[in-house]
Design a protein around this motif. Structure first.
Motif, PDB file in Angstrom:
ATOM      1  N   ASP A   1       0.847  -1.207   0.000  1.00 47.78           N
ATOM      2  CA  ASP A   1       0.000   0.000   0.000  1.00 47.78           C
ATOM      3  C   ASP A   1       0.880   1.254   0.000  1.00 47.78           C
ATOM      4  O   ASP A   1       0.617   2.215  -0.738  1.00 47.78           O
ATOM      5  CB  ASP A   1      -0.918   0.023   1.229  1.00 47.78           C
ATOM      6  N   ALA A   2       1.900   1.242   0.843  1.00 48.73           N
ATOM      7  CA  ALA A   2       2.798   2.407   0.932  1.00 48.73           C
ATOM      8  C   ALA A   2       3.492   2.633  -0.406  1.00 48.73           C
ATOM      9  O   ALA A   2       3.606   3.767  -0.897  1.00 48.73           O
ATOM     10  CB  ALA A   2       3.822   2.186   2.043  1.00 48.73           C
ATOM     11  N   GLN A   3       3.921   1.531  -1.020  1.00 49.30           N
ATOM     12  CA  GLN A   3       4.591   1.627  -2.324  1.00 49.30           C
ATOM     13  C   GLN A   3       3.639   2.220  -3.366  1.00 49.30           C
ATOM     14  O   GLN A   3       4.011   3.083  -4.165  1.00 49.30           O
ATOM     15  CB  GLN A   3       5.036   0.217  -2.753  1.00 49.30           C
ATOM     16  N   ARG A   4       2.382   1.761  -3.346  1.00 48.97           N
ATOM     17  CA  ARG A   4       1.408   2.216  -4.338  1.00 48.97           C
ATOM     18  C   ARG A   4       1.145   3.721  -4.205  1.00 48.97           C
ATOM     19  O   ARG A   4       1.028   4.426  -5.201  1.00 48.97           O
ATOM     20  CB  ARG A   4       0.114   1.435  -4.175  1.00 48.97           C
ATOM     21  N   VAL A   5       1.073   4.189  -2.978  1.00 46.86           N
ATOM     22  CA  VAL A   5       0.814   5.617  -2.762  1.00 46.86           C
ATOM     23  C   VAL A   5       1.944   6.442  -3.383  1.00 46.86           C
ATOM     24  O   VAL A   5       1.703   7.410  -4.127  1.00 46.86           O
ATOM     25  CB  VAL A   5       0.691   5.925  -1.245  1.00 46.86           C
ATOM     26  N   VAL A   6       3.182   6.060  -3.128  1.00 46.52           N
ATOM     27  CA  VAL A   6       4.321   6.837  -3.657  1.00 46.52           C
ATOM     28  C   VAL A   6       4.378   6.698  -5.186  1.00 46.52           C
ATOM     29  O   VAL A   6       4.613   7.675  -5.898  1.00 46.52           O
ATOM     30  CB  VAL A   6       5.644   6.417  -2.980  1.00 46.52           C
ATOM     31  N   ASP A   7       4.104   5.498  -5.682  1.00 52.54           N
ATOM     32  CA  ASP A   7       4.118   5.290  -7.142  1.00 52.54           C
ATOM     33  C   ASP A   7       3.092   6.160  -7.861  1.00 52.54           C
ATOM     34  O   ASP A   7       3.272   6.518  -9.022  1.00 52.54           O
ATOM     35  CB  ASP A   7       3.803   3.819  -7.481  1.00 52.54           C
TER      36      ASP A   7
END
Ligand SMILES: C[S@@+](CC[C@H](N)C(=O)[O-])C[C@H]1O[C@@H](n2cnc3c(N)ncnc32)[C@H](O)[C@@H]1O
Length: 261
Positions: A208-214
């Motif tokens: 989830d954290a990765q998706r937000v930054v992506d």
């Protein structure tokens, strides 16, 4: 002064590398009262909305919400976004810029533009083209990211992101309500409703954290800082944790065009 960002080149690369990333984020960001920003957007239209054009459709997340439309057309400049839309069996689709829509004057009953109006350069030309393809009295609905409203509890998430990235995410244009309404008026569109809501994207896993930054446009941020932002965000993961996704919806109507003009 830092060098000017070549937004056209940046956006081309970004959407080639991350097709559908906006949908991945927005489809997961919900509210109990209206669902997702996409369902909130389509709620501004009649149940049978007629001919609908989805400008800058990306992976066409709006398509499944228009089963009762007489016709739907998704338009985007990015081959990769359109390929992902096709993979999901969403269409029909056309590859074109908002600056030159392949449609006759007054063709559409409604034009939707989700999370893209702030990308159009010059935005005035895009608005004129949208107004051109809308029939008199037709509806134009946009949603765009904004920084407000948020909850007090969101401050920790915002701080974690900012500490990692060292700067705010960028956009080609930051539209104020007033400036956007004025630009639309110049194009022949009258704003009839304008409202912002906070949606919450679940922050439960590292993915989830990765998706937000992506999903953020970060033209001046190094890979190392992006990774740092993901790790800082991931420290806040847990049940019930959310990243705020604040969205403004603007609904406008195409002014009546005097016959013969
Ligand atoms: C943030 S994404 C939004 C995609 C989709 N509407 C959604 O909400 O998931 C922005 C989209 O705008 C498209 N775009 C940017 N400039 C455009 C232009 N001038 N004409 C058509 N599409 C454009 C990009 O290719 C990208 O698919």
């Amino acid at each position: 002064m830092p060098p000017r960002i070549d937004w056209a080149a940046y956006l081309r690369r970004f959407h080639r590398e991350h097709p559908g990333i906006t949908e991945d984020l927005l489809a997961g960001a919900r509210r109990d009262d209206v669902g997702t920003a996409y369902t909130w957007m389509t709620a501004a239209l009649a149940e049978h909305p007629g001919r609908v054009i989805d400008v800058a459709c990306g992976s066409a997340p709006l398509r499944p919400l228009f089963d009762k439309a007489d016709a739907y057309l998704g338009v985007d400049v990015s081959r990769s976004e359109l390929a992902r839309a096709q993979l999901e069996q969403r269409g029909p689709l056309a590859r074109a810029s908002v600056m030159a829509l392949p449609l006759s004057d007054g063709f559409a009953d409604a034009v939707m533009c989700s999370m893209a109006i702030m990308l159009f350069e010059p935005i005035e030309d895009g608005l004129f083209e949208i107004a051109r393809v809308l029939r008199s009295g037709g509806t134009f609905v946009t949603i765009r990211p904004v920084s407000w409203p948020v909850l007090l509890a969101d401050a920790r998430i915002g701080t974690a992101l900012l500490r990692g990235l060292h700067r705010m995410p960028a956009l080609p244009q930051r539209l104020t309500r007033r400036a956007f309404a004025r630009m639309q008026a110049d194009a022949g569109l009258t704003v009839v409703a304008d409202h912002a809501l906070r949606f919450g994207y679940p922050l439960e896993t590292h993915t989830d954290a990765q998706r937000v930054v992506d999903a953020l446009y970060l033209p001046r941020v190094s890979e190392q800082r992006r990774r740092d932002a993901v790790e800082r965000l991931a420290r806040h993961c847990g049940r019930g944790m959310q990243v705020p996704v604040s969205i403004r919806r603007t609904v406008s109507v195409r002014n009546r065009v005097a016959s013969g003009t």
